[in-house]
Design an enzyme around this catalytic site. Sequence first.
Site, PDB file in Angstrom:
ATOM      1  N   THR A 141       1.753   0.568  -5.161  1.00 14.92           N
ATOM      2  CA  THR A 141       1.119  -0.205  -4.499  1.00 14.92           C
ATOM      3  C   THR A 141       1.155  -1.484  -5.514  1.00 14.92           C
ATOM      4  O   THR A 141       1.418  -2.577  -4.949  1.00 14.92           O
ATOM      5  CB  THR A 141      -0.469  -0.163  -4.479  1.00 14.92           C
ATOM      6  OG1 THR A 141      -0.470   1.001  -3.357  1.00 14.92           O
ATOM      7  CG2 THR A 141      -1.418  -1.232  -3.687  1.00 14.92           C
ATOM      8  N   GLY A 160      -2.374   5.139  -3.371  1.00 13.86           N
ATOM      9  CA  GLY A 160      -3.140   3.713  -3.703  1.00 13.86           C
ATOM     10  C   GLY A 160      -3.011   3.392  -5.159  1.00 13.86           C
ATOM     11  O   GLY A 160      -4.023   2.892  -5.697  1.00 13.86           O
ATOM     12  N   ALA A 168       0.819  -1.273   0.024  1.00 14.68           N
ATOM     13  CA  ALA A 168      -0.053   0.009  -0.081  1.00 14.68           C
ATOM     14  C   ALA A 168       1.043   1.258   0.085  1.00 14.68           C
ATOM     15  O   ALA A 168       1.836   1.377   0.843  1.00 14.68           O
ATOM     16  CB  ALA A 168      -0.990   0.186   1.164  1.00 14.68           C
ATOM     17  N   CYS A 169       0.661   2.037  -1.108  1.00 14.84           N
ATOM     18  CA  CYS A 169       1.161   3.373  -1.036  1.00 14.84           C
ATOM     19  C   CYS A 169       0.187   4.536  -0.605  1.00 14.84           C
ATOM     20  O   CYS A 169      -1.112   4.164  -0.799  1.00 14.84           O
ATOM     21  CB  CYS A 169       1.724   3.863  -2.130  1.00 14.84           C
ATOM     22  SG  CYS A 169       0.641   3.734  -3.647  1.00 14.84           S
ATOM     23  N   PRO A 170       0.733   5.817  -0.269  1.00 14.83           N
ATOM     24  CA  PRO A 170      -0.224   6.788  -0.022  1.00 14.83           C
ATOM     25  C   PRO A 170      -1.400   7.055  -0.989  1.00 14.83           C
ATOM     26  O   PRO A 170      -2.530   7.348  -0.321  1.00 14.83           O
ATOM     27  CB  PRO A 170       0.635   8.093   0.386  1.00 14.83           C
ATOM     28  CG  PRO A 170       1.661   7.679   0.646  1.00 14.83           C
ATOM     29  CD  PRO A 170       1.978   6.173  -0.111  1.00 14.83           C
TER      30      PRO A 170
END
Length: 682
Positions: free
Chosen positions: A187, A183, A179-181
Site C-alpha cells: 500500500t 494494508g 490499497a493491498c489486501p
Amino acid sequence: MSSVINTSLVRLDVDLGSSTTDVINGLAAVVHAAGRATSAEALAENALEREAKSGTGVPGKVAIPHCRSEAVSEPTLAFARLTRPVDFNGPDGDADIVFLIAAPAGGGKEHLKILSKLARSLVKKDFIQALHEAKTEEEIVNVVDAVLNPAPKDPVAAAPAAATPATSSSVTRIVAITACPTGIAHTYMAADSLTQTAEGRDDVELVVETQGSSAVTPMDPKIIAAADAVIFATDVGVKDRERFAGIPVIESGVKRAINEPAKMIDEAIAASKNPNARKVAGSGQAVAAEEVGEKLGWGKRIQQAVMTGVSYMVPFVAAGGLLLALGFAFGGYDMANGWQAIATQFSLTNLPGNTIDIDGVATTFDRSGFLLYFGAVLFATGQGAMGFIVAALSGYTAYALAGRPGIAPGFVGGAISVTVGAGFIGGLVTGILAGLVALWISSWKVPRVIQSLMPVVIIPLLTSLVVGLVMFLILGRPLAAIMVGLQDWLGSMSGSSAVLLGIILGLMMCFDLGGPVNKAAYLFGTAGLSTGDEASMQIMATIMAAGMVPPIAMSIATMLRKKLFTPAEQENGKSSWLLGLAFISEGAIPFAAADPLRVIPAMMAGGATTGAISMALGVGSRAPHGGIFVVWAIEPWWGWLIALIAGTIVSTVVVIALKQFWPNKATAAEVAKAEAREVANA
C-alpha cells in the site's frame, strides 16, 4: 519510535545461515540478547508462522519479517546486513538486507506503523544505498531512525501544493488511492512510488490517499473536486469510491503502481484529456454507460459480487454455527426441540428442570439446570447469527455491484427470500437483482436538487420496491419450490448417490483452495446447516474434512521427500499442517501456485477420497468451521477421522509420485542450487 532500534540490535555483514529459518532465528536471538524478548525461540516461532503465510521479501532485495509475540516486551526493530543472501520470496531475488519487526502481543498496531514507515522508505534508492554503505552500527541506527522519526517540517513549507488549484493549464491534477489486501507494505510502497515519480515531473500534481492498516486520512474534498483524473492502484475495493464519481479513472493492481508508476501517470494524463475515457460511477451521478466502459464483463463482475457476498456472509456462518454446536454440547443434542422456550422462560435464578412445558406439551430433555439453560442461550444466540446469513449474502452481493445504495435493498431481498422459503438461492438472486437495479437507477440523469437524495432515499426505496414485487409476484414461489426439491433430494440420498455427491464436493473443495469453486461448495454446505437435518450435517462434515486435506498432505509430503520441494516450500510445509487441522484450505495455495499441474490433481484425488468415505459412513457435523478443534461437534468422530486420514494419504502419495516421475524443471533447478550452497558451506 526512537527506542525501537539501537546499536545492540544491528548486525553488519554477518552470515546468519542459508534459510529464512536460520536468519529469523538469528535475529530473534539478537532481540533476546538485547533484553527485548523473554524467549528467542518463542519470538522466532511466531515470526516463522507469519512468514509461512506469505514471504516478506520486497523490492530492493530486502526482507521485512514481522510478528506479534507474547515473548516481546516492547516494540523492537532488529537489522542484519547479510554476507550470504537468503530467499524470502522477494520479487528480485535473495535478500541481503533484513529487518525483523517484533511487537508485544497486546501492543496494538505499533509494529504495523513501523512496517508501513519502513515500506515507504524502501522505494527510495538513497535509503537502500545508505543501508548498504553504512560502516558502523551507529550509522544504521541514524538512517533508520530518520525514516521512523522524521524531523518536523515547517508547516508553511510542508503545505501540499496540490491543495491549491493549479494555475497552469498544462498541469494535470491527479488523485490516487493505493490499497493491498493486508494494508501494509505494498500500500505504502505504491503510494511513494507514484509520489516520487510525480515529483520529478512538471506536468502533473499528485495527491495520494493510502487505505492501509494504519489510520486512513481521507483526502480533502476540495482536492478531489479539482482533480482531472484518478488512479486506483488497489487489490481490494476502494473505500468511499463514490467520492470520485465522474472523474476519469485508471485502475490496476497495487504492484503495477510500484513497477510502472510513470506509465500509470501517463495513462491518467491521457484519460483526463479524452472525453470518452472511463469514469468512476457513483450514486446519484449521471454517468453514462459508455463513460463507465467497465473493463470487466458482466459475468465476471457478477461472479466477483457473489464472492464478496459470500466473504461477508462467512463470519455470520462461522460464529452462528459454532454457537449452535456449543449449544448442543452444553444443553444436549435434543436442544433444537425447545431452545426458544428455555432461553426466554427461564433465567439464572430460575433454572429449568429436565421436563418443560412447550406449547402445552411436556417435553423431556437429557440435561437440566444450568447446563440446559446455558446451552439454550448459546443456541439462541447462534440462531440469531444464522438468521442473518441469507440477508448478509444478498445485501453484500448488491453492495459489491452498486456500492452503499445497494445494501438496504439487498438486505430487504434476503429477508424476503427467507420469508417466502427461497433460502440461499433466493438470496443470491435478490442480491444480484438489487445490485443491478440500484446500479441502473444510479445512472439516471436527475436534476441537481434531488441528486443528494438519490443514494440515501430514492435508490434504496425504488430498488427495494422492485425487488419486493419481483420476489412476491414472480420469483418467490419458483425459487421456494427449487429449495424444497433440493432439500428433499438431499434427504433422500443414500448409498451410491451420497458417495457420488461426496466425491463432487471433495473435488470442488480442493480445486482452487479457497477460490470461487471452493467457496461455492462451502456455501452449499452452510446454507442448510441451520435447518439441523441429517443430510445437511453430512454435507458439512464432508466439506470440512475435504478442505482440510490439501494443507496437511503438502506438509507431510515436504517432510517425507524434502528433495522434491524448494527451500521455501519446505518452510511453508512446517506450518501448513496446522492450517489444515484448522480447516484453512488456503494453506496449500503456495504449493499449488508454484506447481499447479502436479499439486492440484493430487489434492483433488485426496479430497474426492475423503468426500466419498465421509458420506458413505454417514458422518455429520453441527459446526461449519474449526476443523479438528470442533471434533466434539462431529458424529461419528471416528468415521470423520478415517475419511480425513485416507484422503490425506492419497494426496500425499499422489503428489510425491507426480513430482518424482514427472519432475518440475524449475523446482529441480532451485533444489539443486540450494544443495550446492549447502555443500559449499559444509
